[in-house]
Design an enzyme around this catalytic site. Structure first.
Site, PDB file in Angstrom:
ATOM      1  N   LYS A 114       0.829  -1.209   0.000  1.00 13.78           N
ATOM      2  CA  LYS A 114       0.000   0.000   0.000  1.00 13.78           C
ATOM      3  C   LYS A 114       0.858   1.251   0.000  1.00 13.78           C
ATOM      4  O   LYS A 114       0.519   2.253  -0.619  1.00 13.78           O
ATOM      5  CB  LYS A 114      -0.945  -0.002   1.204  1.00 13.78           C
ATOM      6  CG  LYS A 114      -2.066  -1.013   1.023  1.00 13.78           C
ATOM      7  CD  LYS A 114      -3.234  -0.759   1.949  1.00 13.78           C
ATOM      8  CE  LYS A 114      -4.340  -1.754   1.663  1.00 13.78           C
ATOM      9  NZ  LYS A 114      -5.417  -1.753   2.615  1.00 13.78           N
ATOM     10  N   LYS A 195      -4.076 -10.789  -6.808  1.00 12.43           N
ATOM     11  CA  LYS A 195      -5.364 -11.146  -6.192  1.00 12.43           C
ATOM     12  C   LYS A 195      -6.456 -10.182  -6.672  1.00 12.43           C
ATOM     13  O   LYS A 195      -6.179  -9.038  -7.038  1.00 12.43           O
ATOM     14  CB  LYS A 195      -5.261 -11.149  -4.657  1.00 12.43           C
ATOM     15  CG  LYS A 195      -5.259  -9.791  -4.019  1.00 12.43           C
ATOM     16  CD  LYS A 195      -5.627  -9.861  -2.538  1.00 12.43           C
ATOM     17  CE  LYS A 195      -5.785  -8.446  -2.011  1.00 12.43           C
ATOM     18  NZ  LYS A 195      -6.279  -8.300  -0.684  1.00 12.43           N
ATOM     19  N   LYS A 198     -10.571  -4.832  -4.542  1.00 13.44           N
ATOM     20  CA  LYS A 198     -11.458  -3.697  -4.814  1.00 13.44           C
ATOM     21  C   LYS A 198     -10.680  -2.417  -5.047  1.00 13.44           C
ATOM     22  O   LYS A 198     -11.220  -1.446  -5.565  1.00 13.44           O
ATOM     23  CB  LYS A 198     -12.455  -3.528  -3.679  1.00 13.44           C
ATOM     24  CG  LYS A 198     -11.848  -3.386  -2.311  1.00 13.44           C
ATOM     25  CD  LYS A 198     -12.919  -3.587  -1.255  1.00 13.44           C
ATOM     26  CE  LYS A 198     -12.319  -3.855   0.098  1.00 13.44           C
ATOM     27  NZ  LYS A 198     -13.294  -4.400   1.029  1.00 13.44           N
TER      28      LYS A 198
HETATM   29  P1  AMP Z   1     -10.866  -6.510   2.869  1.00 15.60           P
HETATM   30  O1  AMP Z   1     -11.774  -6.222   1.752  1.00 15.60           O
HETATM   31  O2  AMP Z   1      -9.438  -6.226   2.543  1.00 15.60           O
HETATM   32  O3  AMP Z   1     -11.328  -5.907   4.170  1.00 15.60           O
HETATM   33  O4  AMP Z   1     -10.924  -8.097   3.041  1.00 15.60           O
HETATM   34  C1  AMP Z   1     -11.986  -8.721   3.690  1.00 15.60           C
HETATM   35  C2  AMP Z   1     -11.808 -10.211   3.697  1.00 15.60           C
HETATM   36  O5  AMP Z   1     -11.868 -10.727   2.356  1.00 15.60           O
HETATM   37  C3  AMP Z   1     -10.475 -10.683   4.271  1.00 15.60           C
HETATM   38  O6  AMP Z   1     -10.675 -11.882   5.003  1.00 15.60           O
HETATM   39  C4  AMP Z   1      -9.655 -10.929   3.048  1.00 15.60           C
HETATM   40  O7  AMP Z   1      -8.625 -11.854   3.284  1.00 15.60           O
HETATM   41  C5  AMP Z   1     -10.698 -11.473   2.076  1.00 15.60           C
HETATM   42  N1  AMP Z   1     -10.312 -11.255   0.687  1.00 15.60           N
HETATM   43  C6  AMP Z   1     -10.063 -10.068   0.088  1.00 15.60           C
HETATM   44  N2  AMP Z   1      -9.732 -10.243  -1.220  1.00 15.60           N
HETATM   45  C7  AMP Z   1      -9.778 -11.588  -1.450  1.00 15.60           C
HETATM   46  C8  AMP Z   1      -9.530 -12.417  -2.598  1.00 15.60           C
HETATM   47  N3  AMP Z   1      -9.171 -11.903  -3.769  1.00 15.60           N
HETATM   48  N4  AMP Z   1      -9.679 -13.754  -2.448  1.00 15.60           N
HETATM   49  C9  AMP Z   1     -10.046 -14.290  -1.275  1.00 15.60           C
HETATM   50  N5  AMP Z   1     -10.284 -13.568  -0.158  1.00 15.60           N
HETATM   51  C10 AMP Z   1     -10.151 -12.233  -0.229  1.00 15.60           C
END
Ligand code: AMP
Ligand code: TRP
Length: 332
Positions: A114, A195, A198
């Site tokens: 980041k 990965k 968003k």
């Molecule tokens: P965040 O949107 O970063 O707050 O992530 C929320 C949850 O979604 C966390 O448990 C992340 O590890 C999971 N996550 C985010 N992106 C992915 C992805 N591309 N594949 C699988 N899990 C994800």
């Protein structure tokens, strides 16, 4: 009864990666009668890169809450709440910050990535994993279901729990991550080496869970594959196709081998068409429930109840922590 804690940042977009890597799993876990779930909207984490516009942040928090419920989280089994409404998260986050070292925070991959992206580097971005450690340790979590990208933060949480316990006496449970073998790292549709995220600048790289079936179909159609035309699960040599097979398997709760066999003699176009169909079929009822919930007072009732239950445990834990450290006065 064992406690399970997880959170997601309310950053506006909920991707198919968030759903398959985390939320879909929460739904399965809440049906286990031995587990008590604490699932929260990590709004304090959502200001670590930059402060979103006020009304937008509020709307994103509500949207994520409605989305969790639309995915099937039930208030009888899951305590759903907003992180900033339980003030002990910030308090324990601060203690964890004091317990951590700048060196170990500097080594966090997500921080490095980041930081490399943005012009500014707020201190909160560096100390974010200590806030996350506080989130988990407040509730004596035994398990933390997360995607693969959070593994390193979980390791730090474990280190901090052990460090505190060794220094001040047993206060914290040392949590275990739950990282699913399949779907823990859904890849970008435009670059399957990365990965699905968003925060990707290219919206074609991710599926937003609130998109229309037509938008979903178009994104799946244009997903990057390869030119050899054979459908085979081989993440190293065929990352694009393998990602589509993983998405298919996790959406439909099938083994990857079964999906591979199902599409063995099919074309990439056929795989993509079927995949768009199964994703749409999974998403449509979620979207319908989401639309009912988003403006409903029922959502507030659930968030109030979740806040109350979470606050009770959090207050008890923070009191213990302050006592062990010797903060304030000893209360009789
Ligand atoms: P965040 O949107 O970063 O707050 O992530 C929320 C949850 O979604 C966390 O448990 C992340 O590890 C999971 N996550 C985010 N992106 C992915 C992805 N591309 N594949 C699988 N899990 C994800
Ligand atoms: N850091 C997590 C993410 O970006 C979200 C999160 C915050 C979290 N606190 C947590 C996840 C506690 C699990 C447990 O995905």
């Amino acid at each position: 009864m064992k406690n399970l804690v997880s959170g997601i940042q309310p950053t506006g977009i909920i991707t198919l990666g968030n759903y398959l890597g985390a939320i879909k799993n929460f739904k399965l876990l809440q049906d286990n009668p031995d587990l008590k779930l604490f699932i929260f909207i990590a709004d304090l984490h959502a200001i670590t890169v930059s402060f979103p516009e006020k009304e937008k942040l509020r709307q994103q928090i509500r949207s994520l809450a409605a989305f969790y419920l639309a995915c099937g989280l039930e208030s009888e089994k899951t305590n759903l709440f907003i992180q900033s409404e339980v003030k002990e998260h910030a308090e324990l986050g601060y203690i964890m910050q004091c317990l951590s070292h700048v060196g170990e925070l500097n080594r966090m991959t997500q921080y490095k990535e980041k930081k490399a992206k943005g012009e500014a580097s707020p201190t909160g971005l560096l100390t974010y994993p200590t806030l996350m450690a506080g989130d988990i340790l407040l509730y004596d979590a035994e398990f933390v279901p997360v995607g693969d990208d959070q593994k390193q933060h979980l390791e730090l949480t474990r280190d901090l729990a052990i460090r505190f316990n060794n220094r001040f006496g047993e206060v914290f449970k040392v949590p275990e991550p739950i990282i699913k073998p399949l779907g823990a790292r859904i890849k970008s549709l435009t670059n399957p080496d990365k990965k699905m995220s968003k925060s990707d600048d290219n919206p074609k790289s991710y599926i937003n869970m609130l998109e229309t079936p037509a938008q979903i179909r178009n994104k799946i159609k244009s997903a990057v594959t390869d030119s050899d035309g054979v459908i085979r699960f081989d993440p190293e040599n065929k990352p694009g196709i393998s990602n589509l097979l993983i998405i298919y398997a996790t959406v439909t709760n099938t083994e990857i081998k079964t999906v591979e066999a199902q599409f063995k003699d099919k074309s990439y176009a056929e795989l993509k068409e079927s995949l768009a169909q199964v994703i749409t079929a999974e998403i449509e009822p979620i979207q319908a429930r989401y639309n009912e919930l988003i403006n409903s007072p029922y959502l507030d009732e659930i968030l109030n109840k979740g806040k109350e239950n979470a606050s009770f445990l959090a207050a008890r834990k923070i009191k213990k922590v302050y006592d062990k450290i010797g903060l304030g006065r000893k209360l009789k």
